[in-house]
Motif scaffolding. Sequence first.
Motif, mmCIF file in Angstrom:
data_model
loop_
_atom_site.group_PDB
_atom_site.id
_atom_site.type_symbol
_atom_site.label_atom_id
_atom_site.label_comp_id
_atom_site.label_asym_id
_atom_site.label_seq_id
_atom_site.Cartn_x
_atom_site.Cartn_y
_atom_site.Cartn_z
ATOM 1 N N ARG A 191 8.675 88.429 26.043
ATOM 2 C CA ARG A 191 8.853 88.241 24.596
ATOM 3 C C ARG A 191 10.298 88.519 24.194
ATOM 4 O O ARG A 191 10.891 87.789 23.398
ATOM 5 C CB ARG A 191 7.901 89.148 23.813
ATOM 6 N N SER A 208 12.555 85.703 25.172
ATOM 7 C CA SER A 208 12.345 84.548 24.302
ATOM 8 C C SER A 208 12.985 84.760 22.934
ATOM 9 O O SER A 208 13.737 83.912 22.437
ATOM 10 C CB SER A 208 10.843 84.276 24.147
ATOM 11 N N GLU A 209 12.694 85.893 22.308
ATOM 12 C CA GLU A 209 13.125 86.145 20.941
ATOM 13 C C GLU A 209 14.621 86.439 20.837
ATOM 14 O O GLU A 209 15.278 86.028 19.872
ATOM 15 C CB GLU A 209 12.324 87.314 20.358
ATOM 16 N N ASP A 219 12.882 80.905 28.231
ATOM 17 C CA ASP A 219 11.455 80.649 28.371
ATOM 18 C C ASP A 219 10.971 81.137 29.736
ATOM 19 O O ASP A 219 10.848 80.372 30.685
ATOM 20 C CB ASP A 219 11.175 79.155 28.212
ATOM 21 N N TYR A 220 10.715 82.451 29.823
ATOM 22 C CA TYR A 220 10.128 83.045 31.027
ATOM 23 C C TYR A 220 8.734 83.557 30.697
ATOM 24 O O TYR A 220 8.506 84.096 29.607
ATOM 25 C CB TYR A 220 10.968 84.221 31.537
ATOM 26 N N SER A 221 7.825 83.425 31.644
ATOM 27 C CA SER A 221 6.496 84.002 31.487
ATOM 28 C C SER A 221 6.473 85.351 32.199
ATOM 29 O O SER A 221 7.361 85.653 33.014
ATOM 30 C CB SER A 221 5.445 83.077 32.107
ATOM 31 N N ARG A 262 20.050 79.537 29.583
ATOM 32 C CA ARG A 262 19.806 78.638 28.452
ATOM 33 C C ARG A 262 20.442 77.274 28.648
ATOM 34 O O ARG A 262 20.050 76.299 27.993
ATOM 35 C CB ARG A 262 20.360 79.257 27.165
ATOM 36 N N LYS A 276 17.949 76.879 34.457
ATOM 37 C CA LYS A 276 16.937 77.910 34.676
ATOM 38 C C LYS A 276 16.479 77.958 36.132
ATOM 39 O O LYS A 276 16.263 79.030 36.699
ATOM 40 C CB LYS A 276 15.736 77.684 33.756
#
Length: 396
Positions: free
Chosen positions: A86, A89-90, A95-97, A228, A233
């Motif tokens: 999170r 991302s923020e 965009d990593y899980s 980014r 990535k």
Amino acid sequence: MTQTDFSSMLSRVAVANLEHSIGNPVNPRMVKAIHNARNLVNLGSGTPDLPTPDYVLDAVREGMTGGLIQYTAYDGILPLREAIARKLSEENGLDYSPADIIVTHGAQESIFVICGALLNPGDEVIVTNPYYSAYNNIVALSGGVAVTVPVRPETGWSWDLEALEAAITARSKLIVLVSPDNPTGAVVTRKTMEAIAELAEKYNLIVVSDELYEKYLYDGAEHFSFARIPGMKERTVTVNGFSKSFGMTGWRVGYVAVPQWLKQVATEVKHMHSISTAVPSQLGALAALTGPKEPWQERLQTYAERRKYLLSRLEAMKLPFIRTHGSYYVMADIRASGMDSMTFSSALIEEQNVRVGPGVVFGSGAEGFVRLSLMCPRPQMDGALDRLAEFWSRYV
């Protein structure tokens, strides 16, 4: 009975690495000076001095009394990996899980994990000079070869892209990008990163993006995460942690975000290296990420105020420095003293009981400079700068 010289059994790589280790200053004069100093003030420390907020400590106590004392998943507890994802991302636009993240014993273990997962004997890793010596040492201990590309004070320690491309060979595998940088404080611009990305794609290289000092930005500088950049990535490893931005050096908790093709192998290297990161450290990191933001913002403001004060004092004593816009270090130019950085630093301890970081421990490119730090409380900083001014006026 014949006495065996066991020193011959030591790794030549490990022994060689001691020469310029900031943690093991083998220069005899400096070792003696530190040993004999009284009321030594460290004006070059890399360790944040402000305490960890109580709510982080409370979260750890609660977790420990609740029985969370066993091994965790090798890549870290899921709630922490979710919180890191999170955050990335923020705050970073990445965009990593949670499945892309490995929690490590500090960002330095992340470097070991990545080098262990990617390097074959003789593979080359490109780093700047000056550099954070752990990269060179870990690369060597992993069987690789560190290749240095000079960055110069006249350009604010910015990347020389022509020199970077000239350093690339058939054995090159990684480019290490540290922004904001330790020791120089340089912040790499997006334009420069995009040029590095083109080279990484052209020569099929992986970029290690070390973003540990991302929160320490000044004069309107902005942090940009390398992953980014479109298409990057899959060839970027993002290293970060809690030691610097959160002042949790002794907690030893960091993390690395990797492409999925690298995750399984990197996790197994982490497993072999330390099984899993200590539970209290993971719980503390989780609390730091998910709790109130105000304590961390207040800390950063304190350091920004110290920086303004430190630079004003250096200007007043006419000690030149390179004004960069990140990290919590300042590289002061001591060439006018006629001393090399180790001699200068040793004499400063002997005469004034003030310690700074000799530039040479960060590579030949930092010779003639010393590293000063904001991690010194104002009362001690005041006195140390008074003594530094007296010392400087005596030799210049």
